[in-house]
Design a protein around this motif. Structure first.
Motif, PDB file in Angstrom:
ATOM      1  N   ILE A 257       0.859  -1.188   0.000  1.00 52.09           N
ATOM      2  CA  ILE A 257       0.000   0.000   0.000  1.00 52.09           C
ATOM      3  C   ILE A 257       0.893   1.234   0.000  1.00 52.09           C
ATOM      4  N   ARG A 258       0.683   2.136  -0.926  1.00 53.18           N
ATOM      5  CA  ARG A 258       1.443   3.381  -1.021  1.00 53.18           C
ATOM      6  C   ARG A 258       0.508   4.535  -0.675  1.00 53.18           C
ATOM      7  N   GLU A 259       0.680   5.069   0.498  1.00 49.99           N
ATOM      8  CA  GLU A 259      -0.194   6.157   0.957  1.00 49.99           C
ATOM      9  C   GLU A 259      -0.102   7.329  -0.015  1.00 49.99           C
ATOM     10  N   GLY A 260      -1.254   7.851  -0.450  1.00 42.40           N
ATOM     11  CA  GLY A 260      -1.318   8.998  -1.360  1.00 42.40           C
ATOM     12  C   GLY A 260      -0.955   8.664  -2.790  1.00 42.40           C
ATOM     13  N   GLY A 261      -0.698   7.427  -3.090  1.00 43.75           N
ATOM     14  CA  GLY A 261      -0.277   7.037  -4.426  1.00 43.75           C
ATOM     15  C   GLY A 261      -1.326   7.333  -5.490  1.00 43.75           C
ATOM     16  N   ALA A 262      -2.612   7.122  -5.171  1.00 46.00           N
ATOM     17  CA  ALA A 262      -3.669   7.367  -6.150  1.00 46.00           C
ATOM     18  C   ALA A 262      -3.739   8.846  -6.508  1.00 46.00           C
ATOM     19  N   ALA A 263      -3.621   9.719  -5.494  1.00 48.27           N
ATOM     20  CA  ALA A 263      -3.681  11.164  -5.755  1.00 48.27           C
ATOM     21  C   ALA A 263      -2.516  11.602  -6.627  1.00 48.27           C
ATOM     22  N   ARG A 264      -1.318  11.096  -6.307  1.00 46.21           N
ATOM     23  CA  ARG A 264      -0.148  11.469  -7.113  1.00 46.21           C
ATOM     24  C   ARG A 264      -0.292  10.987  -8.566  1.00 46.21           C
ATOM     25  N   TYR A 265      -0.882   9.827  -8.741  1.00 49.33           N
ATOM     26  CA  TYR A 265      -1.059   9.290 -10.095  1.00 49.33           C
ATOM     27  C   TYR A 265      -2.006  10.179 -10.904  1.00 49.33           C
ATOM     28  N   ARG A 266      -3.098  10.608 -10.251  1.00 49.19           N
ATOM     29  CA  ARG A 266      -4.046  11.479 -10.951  1.00 49.19           C
ATOM     30  C   ARG A 266      -3.401  12.804 -11.323  1.00 49.19           C
ATOM     31  N   GLU A 267      -2.602  13.326 -10.400  1.00 48.51           N
ATOM     32  CA  GLU A 267      -1.910  14.592 -10.649  1.00 48.51           C
ATOM     33  C   GLU A 267      -0.976  14.461 -11.849  1.00 48.51           C
ATOM     34  N   MET A 268      -0.280  13.333 -11.902  1.00 48.91           N
ATOM     35  CA  MET A 268       0.658  13.111 -13.004  1.00 48.91           C
ATOM     36  C   MET A 268      -0.077  13.016 -14.344  1.00 48.91           C
ATOM     37  N   LYS A 269      -1.242  12.374 -14.350  1.00 57.75           N
ATOM     38  CA  LYS A 269      -1.947  12.132 -15.619  1.00 57.75           C
ATOM     39  C   LYS A 269      -2.727  13.350 -16.089  1.00 57.75           C
ATOM     40  N   THR A 270      -3.154  14.234 -15.162  1.00 57.72           N
ATOM     41  CA  THR A 270      -4.049  15.340 -15.539  1.00 57.72           C
ATOM     42  C   THR A 270      -3.439  16.716 -15.374  1.00 57.72           C
ATOM     43  N   GLY A 271      -2.286  16.784 -14.734  1.00 55.85           N
ATOM     44  CA  GLY A 271      -1.696  18.090 -14.490  1.00 55.85           C
ATOM     45  C   GLY A 271      -2.538  18.937 -13.573  1.00 55.85           C
ATOM     46  N   GLY A 272      -3.307  18.324 -12.714  1.00 62.09           N
ATOM     47  CA  GLY A 272      -4.159  19.028 -11.749  1.00 62.09           C
ATOM     48  C   GLY A 272      -5.539  19.334 -12.264  1.00 62.09           C
ATOM     49  N   LYS A 273      -5.799  19.115 -13.552  1.00 66.50           N
ATOM     50  CA  LYS A 273      -7.135  19.371 -14.107  1.00 66.50           C
ATOM     51  C   LYS A 273      -8.057  18.206 -13.785  1.00 66.50           C
ATOM     52  N   LYS A 274      -9.372  18.509 -13.757  1.00 69.65           N
ATOM     53  CA  LYS A 274     -10.335  17.445 -13.552  1.00 69.65           C
ATOM     54  C   LYS A 274     -10.371  16.556 -14.790  1.00 69.65           C
ATOM     55  N   PRO A 275     -10.432  15.283 -14.621  1.00 68.94           N
ATOM     56  CA  PRO A 275     -10.464  14.396 -15.790  1.00 68.94           C
ATOM     57  C   PRO A 275     -11.733  14.602 -16.612  1.00 68.94           C
ATOM     58  N   GLU A 276     -11.571  14.416 -17.928  1.00 66.82           N
ATOM     59  CA  GLU A 276     -12.712  14.509 -18.824  1.00 66.82           C
ATOM     60  C   GLU A 276     -13.661  13.348 -18.572  1.00 66.82           C
ATOM     61  N   LYS A 277     -14.952  13.608 -18.796  1.00 70.47           N
ATOM     62  CA  LYS A 277     -15.962  12.576 -18.613  1.00 70.47           C
ATOM     63  C   LYS A 277     -16.632  12.282 -19.944  1.00 70.47           C
TER      64      LYS A 277
END
Length: 451
Positions: free
Chosen positions: A431-451
């Motif tokens: 388990i990597r604490e905060g790993g999911a948040a960091r992954y989203r940040e890396m993929k979106t540059g802080g923007k909300k993902p498109e739906k």
């Protein structure tokens, strides 16, 4: 009374061009059995009976099918297609052996019964020279008509040659005929080809017999029984009639069909007592079902042996070589192939068991598969008695799981597991604490993902 000998000649030389198929017409199936096989199964087979099949040139597949069904069958080739009498005389060698009764049938009439052949033979024992099979057609257009005087058949008139009055006759020619075997070659030899097509018609035998002062009679049957197959539409019609027969016979034998019209059976299906089949089940060839078994909806079963009180499905697929012991359970979305599951085995959902033996009372968890194929060869999995295989396990064959062994969920088993051992093969969870948040940040540059 001394039993009468018989020769059945089955005419199977037609190309079946109207079927729009490269497969010879008589090899098309009805109820998982070829048209030819149905006819051969109905033909007399008691002591003193013989069988000949007339095939077309280069129809080795038809010869092989005839031999598969009746190894005693003689086969003859009709080199040219010059009419039905010409086809019968292709088997002259067999006729010359002098059977008491000669039966002439067609390889594309799968609904004919053994009882009808027996009824056709009966008048010959009383001295008739010919017994011709007839039926009363709902629409007689196109069929030859039986011209009778009293109880005697005096002629068979083809539609094109029939008078307006004769065309009103409903009693039609089915084509199937029984002939005194001792007089057969004499009768057939007198048939000429003085007609518009220059062909030798078997129907002319009736008038030849009348001129000789011998007797011809009519044996009637239903229109369904003498349906000839020339098109795929007629094939489907024959399938419908055959399925209705098979369902009726099954229910009369005690099988419960909840929605009979949705269940498809094979001609060789064997049932025990108190079997229940739910709607939308297909049973292919080579299936036997023992007492008390229940087959749930949307299951497909081929070449399988089911023991007593087995439960199948819903949505199960049992492929060739499957054998289930008493009380075994196969659940939804389970597939088996070349697998023996002994008494009490449970494979309840979402699994594939192929090229395997599973010992009594073992439990196979959801999502388990036997990895039987390495891209080149099939390999076997052996699971002992009382084993427990956890969900989402892959058993890489060849491999043996011992009696009472336990396989942990999610394991990939590549080595044999001894009796009563536990095998577990999975990576340690991290388990990597905060790993999911960091992954989203890396993929979106802080923007909300498109739906």
């Amino acid at each position: 009374m001394t039993a009468r000998s018989s020769l059945t000649i089955v005419l199977a030389a037609g190309e079946g061009t109207r079927m729009r198929s490269s497969l010879p017409k008589v090899l098309h199936p009805v109820a998982s059995r070829t048209l030819l096989a149905h006819v051969l199964a109905a033909a007399p087979k008691e002591t003193g009976s013989s069988l000949a099949v007339v095939v077309g040139p280069d129809h080795q597949a038809v010869v092989e099918e005839a031999k598969r069904i009746r190894p005693d069958a003689l086969t003859f080739v009709q080199g040219e297609r010059l009419g039905t009498a010409h086809a019968v005389l292709a088997a002259r060698e067999a006729i010359a052996r002098g059977a008491d009764d000669l039966l002439i049938a067609f390889g594309d009439t799968p609904l004919i019964s053994a009882e009808t052949f027996a009824r056709l033979r009966a008048p010959l024992a009383r001295g008739a020279a010919i017994a011709a099979l007839g039926f009363r057609a709902a629409d007689p257009t196109g069929y030859g008509r039986f011209i009778v005087e009293g109880e005697r058949l005096v002629a068979i008139r083809e539609q094109a040659d029939a008078s307006a009055e004769e065309r009103k006759i409903e009693l039609c020619n089915a084509g199937v005929m029984a002939m005194d075997g001792r007089r057969a070659l004499d009768i057939l030899g007198q048939i000429g080809n003085a007609n518009s097509k220059g062909e030798y018609y078997l129907t002319d035998a009736v008038e030849i017999v009348r001129k000789q002062g011998w007797e011809s009679v009519v044996i009637e049957t239903s229109e369904d029984e003498v349906r000839g197959i020339n098109t795929k539409a007629q094939l489907a019609e024959a399938e419908s009639v055959m399925q209705a027969r098979l369902r009726k016979a099954a229910m009369e034998a005690g099988v419960t069909l909840i929605a009979p019209e949705t269940v498809y059976l094979s001609a060789d299906t064997v049932f025990g007592k108190d079997v229940t089949i739910e709607p939308f089940v297909v049973i292919g060839p080579g299936v036997s079902i023992a007492d008390g078994t229940v087959i749930h909806s949307f299951s497909h079963i081929v070449e399988t042996k089911l023991g007593k009180k087995v439960s199948i499905g819903p949505y199960a697929r049992l492929r060739p070589g499957t054998s289930l012991g008493d009380g075994a359970r196969i659940g939804n979305f389970v597939e088996t192939k070349a697998a023996t599951l002994e008494a009490g085995v449970k494979v309840n959902h979402l699994s594939y068991i192929g090229d395997a033996t599973v010992g009594a009372n073992s439990n196979i968890g959801a999502g388990t598969i036997t990895c039987n194929y390495d891209g080149f060869k099939k390999h076997k999995t052996v699971i002992g008695q009382g084993a427990f295989v956890g969900t989402n396990s892959s058993l890489v064959a060849p491999v043996t799981i011992g009696n009472g062994a336990y396989i942990g969920s999610g394991s990939v088993i590549t080595k044999d597991v001894p009796d009563d051992a536990m095998a577990l093969e999975r990576n340690q969870q991290t388990i990597r604490e905060g790993g999911a948040a960091r992954y989203r940040e890396m993929k979106t540059g802080g923007k909300k993902p498109e739906k």
